[in-house]
Scaffold this active site. Structure first.
Site, PDB file in Angstrom:
ATOM      1  N   GLU A  47       0.845  -1.196   0.000  1.00  0.00           N
ATOM      2  CA  GLU A  47       0.000   0.000   0.000  1.00  0.00           C
ATOM      3  C   GLU A  47       0.883   1.250   0.000  1.00  0.00           C
ATOM      4  OE1 GLU A  47      -3.429   1.611   3.060  1.00  0.00           O
ATOM      5  OE2 GLU A  47      -1.514   0.939   3.877  1.00  0.00           O
ATOM      6  N   ASN A 110      -7.175   6.043  -1.539  1.00  0.00           N
ATOM      7  CA  ASN A 110      -6.078   5.110  -1.305  1.00  0.00           C
ATOM      8  C   ASN A 110      -6.328   3.955  -2.271  1.00  0.00           C
ATOM      9  OD1 ASN A 110      -4.182   3.306  -0.300  1.00  0.00           O
ATOM     10  ND2 ASN A 110      -4.564   3.842   1.837  1.00  0.00           N
ATOM     11  N   LYS A 127      -9.667   1.838  -1.659  1.00  0.00           N
ATOM     12  CA  LYS A 127      -9.803   1.295  -0.297  1.00  0.00           C
ATOM     13  C   LYS A 127     -11.148   1.659   0.339  1.00  0.00           C
ATOM     14  CE  LYS A 127      -7.080   1.173   4.015  1.00  0.00           C
ATOM     15  NZ  LYS A 127      -5.788   1.646   4.585  1.00  0.00           N
ATOM     16  N   GLU A 146      -5.911   8.904   7.656  1.00  0.00           N
ATOM     17  CA  GLU A 146      -6.493   8.398   6.410  1.00  0.00           C
ATOM     18  C   GLU A 146      -7.918   8.906   6.197  1.00  0.00           C
ATOM     19  OE1 GLU A 146      -5.804   4.515   4.771  1.00  0.00           O
ATOM     20  OE2 GLU A 146      -4.442   4.036   6.416  1.00  0.00           O
ATOM     21  N   CYS A 171      -4.688  -2.880   3.244  1.00  0.00           N
ATOM     22  CA  CYS A 171      -4.375  -2.650   4.654  1.00  0.00           C
ATOM     23  C   CYS A 171      -5.543  -2.972   5.596  1.00  0.00           C
ATOM     24  CB  CYS A 171      -3.865  -1.228   4.844  1.00  0.00           C
ATOM     25  SG  CYS A 171      -2.944  -1.001   6.389  1.00  0.00           S
ATOM     26  N   ASN A 196       0.503  -0.858   5.244  1.00  0.00           N
ATOM     27  CA  ASN A 196       1.457  -0.110   6.065  1.00  0.00           C
ATOM     28  C   ASN A 196       0.870  -0.133   7.469  1.00  0.00           C
ATOM     29  OD1 ASN A 196       3.463   2.152   4.453  1.00  0.00           O
ATOM     30  ND2 ASN A 196       1.826   1.241   3.249  1.00  0.00           N
TER      31      ASN A 196
END
Length: 322
Positions: A47, A110, A127, A146, A171, A196
């Site tokens: 990611e 993302n 994501k 995020e 993730c 991550n």
């Protein structure tokens, strides 16, 4: 004939803020060459693979923030990776921050893409499960913004590629059973997941010693309960003072780990995966058509403050502690 897919994990060590994309792409190209030498058909990168993990900072300047995003793919910096994929005949999965102009407005995601061995983008995923927080929280040792820097993607899909049915996630998606089940219901045989993950969990520091365990637990459970291969690949090590877990691994439909990275540096590991092995589980223990009972799961939805069952019947919900 058994369908085999040789999959490489392209785990990345730390990427510091001063590292430019060209230097990161060179590292990734070197790993792709190693993967090819080991017989891989596809390599999976983490990611947000092109930059440091920037959500750890509260950034107010929009121009500064935009510098971490890609507005097109491929672009000048990533083109060597696509060209090498075409030259070697090796596909890849790549996670990055995407800035898109859609319906006249700026949108941030993302994102992960799946690229064929011909160097062509064949699927994109944005994501869904965004972790962290949306506002500056100065009490944290580092931020996890995020929810501020991305919006959730529309959902999970599968792609016919590399001789099988492939899904993608990113993730925090790996922690949610729904991720694997929605992919599994679409016949997914292999899911690629870049991540991550910091060792330290600011809201729940008691979890710190369990970070690596929880990572592998989620990947193994998702694989077994849905009869699919799961490939989880980290960006790891101490990046801008923040230690992140490694633990990249490939999990079989049996839930067994068949390959695992051993370091927190750039590392390539390969596994030979039989896609036909998925059927051993999809047609027996986890045959959804025979054994799954969705009518009994009591799907709950919200409408105007009411809690409703799937058939629209109001439900009485007891508050915790009562």
């Amino acid at each position: 004939m058994n369908r085999y897919l040789n999959v490489a994990m392209g785990q990345l060590g730390p990427i510091q803020r001063a590292d430019d994309r060209a230097s990161v792409v060179r590292r990734m190209c070197e790993m792709m060459r190693e993967a090819k030498a080991l017989g891989a058909h596809v390599i999976v990168y983490p990611e947000l693979a092109l930059t440091t993990f920037f959500p750890r900072w509260y950034i107010e300047d929009e121009h500064e923030l935009d510098a971490f995003y890609e507005t097109e793919m491929p672009n000048a910096e990533t083109l060597p990776l696509f060209a090498l994929a075409r030259e070697l005949g090796v596909g890849f999965y790549l996670g990055y921050a995407e800035l898109a102009i859609e319906a006249g407005r700026k949108r941030r995601f993302n994102t992960a893409i799946l690229v064929s061995g011909q160097g062509r983008i064949i699927a994109k995923y944005r994501k869904v499960h965004l972790p962290g927080h949306a506002e500056h929280e100065p009490w944290r040792r580092f931020q996890h913004l995020e929810k501020r820097y991305f919006e959730p993607g529309p959902g999970f899909g599968v792609t016919r590629a590399f001789g099988g049915v492939v899904g993608m996630a990113l993730c925090n998606d790996r922690r949610w059973a729904e991720t694997y089940r929605v992919l599994g219901l679409q016949g997914c045989e292999m899911t690629f997941i870049g991540y991550n993950t910091p060792v330290h969990n600011a809201p729940a520091p008691a979890h710190d010693d369990l970070s690596l365990f929880h990572n592998q637990l989620a990947l193994q459970a998702g694989a077994y309960q849905n009869g699919m291969w799961v490939v989880g690949v980290a960006k790891a090590g101490v990046e801008e003072g923040v230690d992140s877990i490694g633990g990249s691994c490939i999990v079989a439909p049996s839930g067994e780990v068949v390959s695992r990275c051993l370091t927190k540096d750039d590392e390539v590991m390969v596994a030979r995966c039989s896609l036909d092995w998925c059927a051993i589980y999809k047609r027996t223990t986890f045959d959804f058509d025979k054994h799954r009972q969705p009518h009994a799961y009591g799907l709950i939805v919200e409408r105007k403050g009411e809690t409703l069952a799937a058939d629209g019947t109001p439900l009485a919900v007891t508050a915790p502690g009562h």
